[in-house]
Design an enzyme around this catalytic site. Structure first.
Site, PDB file in Angstrom:
ATOM      1  N   ASP A  12     -15.130  70.267 107.980  1.00 58.01           N
ATOM      2  CA  ASP A  12     -15.551  69.026 108.621  1.00 58.01           C
ATOM      3  C   ASP A  12     -14.591  68.658 109.762  1.00 58.01           C
ATOM      4  O   ASP A  12     -13.369  68.788 109.616  1.00 58.01           O
ATOM      5  CB  ASP A  12     -15.549  67.912 107.563  1.00 58.01           C
ATOM      6  CG  ASP A  12     -16.158  66.624 108.060  1.00 58.01           C
ATOM      7  OD1 ASP A  12     -17.331  66.645 108.467  1.00 58.01           O
ATOM      8  OD2 ASP A  12     -15.455  65.588 108.040  1.00 58.01           O
ATOM      9  N   GLU A  47     -16.930  72.639 112.108  1.00 62.32           N
ATOM     10  CA  GLU A  47     -17.729  71.684 112.881  1.00 62.32           C
ATOM     11  C   GLU A  47     -16.913  71.348 114.131  1.00 62.32           C
ATOM     12  O   GLU A  47     -15.896  70.668 114.046  1.00 62.32           O
ATOM     13  CB  GLU A  47     -17.992  70.415 112.062  1.00 62.32           C
ATOM     14  CG  GLU A  47     -18.888  69.442 112.790  1.00 62.32           C
ATOM     15  CD  GLU A  47     -18.760  67.999 112.319  1.00 62.32           C
ATOM     16  OE1 GLU A  47     -19.682  67.218 112.549  1.00 62.32           O
ATOM     17  OE2 GLU A  47     -17.712  67.646 111.737  1.00 62.32           O
TER      18      GLU A  47
HETATM   19  O1  TEU Z   1     -19.090  64.477 111.387  1.00 62.86           O
HETATM   20  C1  TEU Z   1     -18.150  64.351 112.407  1.00 62.86           C
HETATM   21  C2  TEU Z   1     -18.684  63.771 113.609  1.00 62.86           C
HETATM   22  O2  TEU Z   1     -18.174  63.989 114.682  1.00 62.86           O
HETATM   23  C3  TEU Z   1     -19.839  62.884 113.413  1.00 62.86           C
HETATM   24  O3  TEU Z   1     -19.396  61.596 113.515  1.00 62.86           O
HETATM   25  C4  TEU Z   1     -20.843  63.121 114.433  1.00 62.86           C
HETATM   26  O4  TEU Z   1     -20.328  62.752 115.669  1.00 62.86           O
HETATM   27  C5  TEU Z   1     -22.027  62.254 114.225  1.00 62.86           C
HETATM   28  O5  TEU Z   1     -22.336  62.140 112.893  1.00 62.86           O
HETATM   29  C6  TEU Z   1     -23.157  62.831 115.041  1.00 62.86           C
HETATM   30  O6  TEU Z   1     -24.231  61.998 114.950  1.00 62.86           O
HETATM   31  C7  TEU Z   1     -18.635  64.868 110.144  1.00 62.86           C
HETATM   32  C8  TEU Z   1     -19.763  64.880 109.143  1.00 62.86           C
HETATM   33  O7  TEU Z   1     -20.731  65.801 109.528  1.00 62.86           O
HETATM   34  C9  TEU Z   1     -20.294  63.490 109.006  1.00 62.86           C
HETATM   35  O8  TEU Z   1     -21.377  63.440 108.110  1.00 62.86           O
HETATM   36  C10 TEU Z   1     -19.174  62.620 108.488  1.00 62.86           C
HETATM   37  O9  TEU Z   1     -19.618  61.278 108.436  1.00 62.86           O
HETATM   38  C11 TEU Z   1     -17.945  62.693 109.387  1.00 62.86           C
HETATM   39  O10 TEU Z   1     -17.595  64.038 109.679  1.00 62.86           O
HETATM   40  C12 TEU Z   1     -16.739  62.078 108.711  1.00 62.86           C
HETATM   41  O11 TEU Z   1     -16.259  62.905 107.706  1.00 62.86           O
END
Ligand code: TEU
Length: 552
Positions: free
Chosen positions: A238, A296
């Protein structure tokens, strides 16, 4: 008219000449089979929404285990399971209070062990989602940090700072949280006085860890080994472009009031120190040669993106270009070229995804209804025709739309509260899957209702009804995944573009597969070749609007 092979306009290779060994996903390289993940189809499970085995209305690991037969039928190679570690669930599990235990909501450790064993018996790999950038505010470490004094070792695992202004009542810098509001929260010191501030790039319940602290690094390495020793086949990491912070935590130049926007110069992300962290992770992963790490990485610049997948860092990184691209042939071609170009210099495998648990579902993005489903099917065939790994978000194979009219009282994404009820957040793409029957919750749970309600019109989208129908979205996915896995025409790491009519695209893989997409409003004659599969019935032998075909 689509061109022929003589009309190839340009070749885009996933491996640059000389920079990396020639990759061929189907044939062994130097007598060695390529790693399993290089061209795998991953299926992303949002565990709360996939299947509920214990009747509490929330999906769990037992539910995944019960549906392994379905996943095997679908033909996927591996699961990516969103976080299932112990969590107070302030952000659907992305707020982890114990990274080395499974939350009872999902069935506890026994359910995880059972799922790993059962999936492996069917030849399905399991990858878990790990969250290194932050913990839950209920993590033992954060509870200890609040009880300890400023400057203590306990505080040094997180990012605590004194506030600005004469009485420290202003946050240490101007960073906003991704979920809205400031990225800093002021605490009350144990003696009752207003105290320091801590950094949380996401919700206040997700304090950022201090990755300059060796204890933080060592603990994460322990977590990696803990799950690898239990048999998992790898991790989705993540916010893999997070973790490292810039020295002195300078103010942001342009504070965007918009949430969830990505900008490469955002000081909260993509700081150079992040690469040393990935090199540490990779050393651990290399002790488990079968394992994969997928980051990610929300980084637009191709060079900076590629840095994350150098041979001693992550194995792969999510490329979100296709998911961010409209249903437009030129734009899709550009996204494909860009995604290939990003990994070519470092010889890494490209990745493709149309959606995930943070993004509006593709059926809705492409226009919704019958049109949205047709386009989503076509784009699925484009992505499965490309070299590299493909990630399918649960429910995409059913052609589920986003649910944009969930009752406000049902919304759970922290974005809803943090935005002062101006942004509904991501719950619309997280509605539980419809499995069978005529009425919600469609066999998802034995409870009367699921944690987010499914719309009644999903009765025609259930797995049960679609499996019986050859023309359904799920049947197309099954056929496409099976062909991709078994046919030699899908081999080769490059993509050759054909001349194609305006509004269309066509490319050829070295193994011989041709993929054509018609994004115009009129039927178009197919390129020459034998038709393998089409996302819609041909019209007088021609490729209909909003559809794609594979030929050999
Ligand atoms: O997402 C990271 C992130 O950058 C997200 O905020 C993204 O920009 C956004 O959701 C796009 O619409 C990860 C996970 O995928 C997300 O579900 C989590 O909420 C976040 O990290 C925090 O851990």
């Amino acid at each position: 008219m689509f061109g022929t092979i003589a009309d190839v306009t340009e070749t885009s290779a996933a491996s640059a000449d000389g920079a990396a060994p020639a990759e061929d996903n189907a044939a062994p390289v130097d007598g060695q089979a390529p790693p399993w993940w290089r061209s795998a189809v991953f299926y992303q499970v949002y565990p709360r929404s996939f299947a509920d085995s214990d009747g509490d209305g929330v999906g769990d690991l037992g539910g995944i285990k019960e549906k392994l037969g379905y996943l095997e039928l679908l033909g996927i190679d591996a699961l990516w399971i969103c976080p299932v570690m112990r969590s107070p669930m302030a952000d659907g599990g992305y707020d982890v209070s114990d990274p080395r235990d499974i939350d009872p909501l999902f069935g506890g450790m026994a359910a995880m062990d059972a799922l790993i064993a059962a999936a492996h018996r069917r030849g399905i790999k399991i990858t878990m989602d790990l969250v290194p950038n932050h913990t839950s505010d209920r993590h033992r470490w954060f509870v200890d940090a609040l009880a300890a004094a400023p400057g203590s070792g306990e505080r040094a695992r997180y990012i605590f700072r004194d506030g600005r202004g004469p009485d420290g009542s202003e946050p240490p810098n101007n960073w906003p949280s991704i979920f809205g509001g400031p990225a800093w929260t002021r605490i009350t010191e144990p003696d009752g006085t207003p105290g320091q501030w801590y950094l949380h790039i996401f919700a206040p319940e997700q304090p950022d860890l201090n990755w300059e602290n060796p204890e933080v690094v060592a603990d994460f390495e322990q977590t990696l080994r803990f799950w690898l020793d239990r048999g998992v086949d790898g991790f989705r990491i993540d916010v893999a472009h997070g973790m490292a912070k810039p020295p002195g935590l300078p103010d942001m130049a342009n504070v965007s009031t918009k949430m969830l926007v990505h900008d490469d110069d955002d000081p909260r992300f993509n700081n150079p120190g992040v690469h040393e962290i990935h090199r540490r992770f990779r050393k651990v992963l290399d002790e488990y040669p079968h394992a994969v790490s997928i980051g990610e990485v929300w980084v637009d610049d191709n060079t900076r993106f590629g840095e994350y997948v150098r041979p001693d860092e992550l194995h792969m990184a999510f490329n979100f270009r296709l998911a961010e691209t409209a249903f437009d042939a030129e734009a899709v071609r550009h996204a494909v070229d860009n995604s290939l170009a990003a990994v070519a210099p470092v010889g890494a495998s490209p990745t493709w995804t149309l959606s995930n648990h943070d993004i509006e579902r593709e059926v809705t993005r492409y226009g919704g209804g019958v049109l949205g489903v047709a386009r989503a099917k076509a784009m699925m065939m484009v992505e499965l025709a490309l070299p590299g790994a493909v990630f399918v978000y649960n429910g995409a194979e059913l052609g589920l739309p986003n649910v944009d009219d969930l009752p406000e009282e049902a919304l759970q994404d922290p974005v809803w509260e943090r935005s002062g009820h101006t942004d509904r957040g991501r719950d619309g793409c997280r509605v539980p899957l419809p499995w069978e029957g005529e009425l919600p919750p469609f066999g998802f749970t034995s409870a009367a209702s699921s944690w987010l309600p499914a719309p009644p019109e999903w009765a025609k989208l259930t797995v049960e009804s679609q499996l019986e129908e050859v023309g359904s979205t799920v049947s197309l996915y099954r056929m496409a995944i099976e062909m991709r896995a078994n046919r030699a025409e899908f081999s080769g790491a490059s993509v050759e573009w054909y001349g194609s009519p305006k509004g269309c695209l066509a490319f050829r893989r070295p193994g011989g597969l041709i993929c054509a997409l018609n994004a115009t409003g009129a039927p178009i004659p197919l390129p020459p070749g034998e038709l393998l599969l089409a996302s819609a019935d041909l019209i007088d032998g021609q490729l209909p609007p909003d559809s794609a075909a594979w030929l050999v």
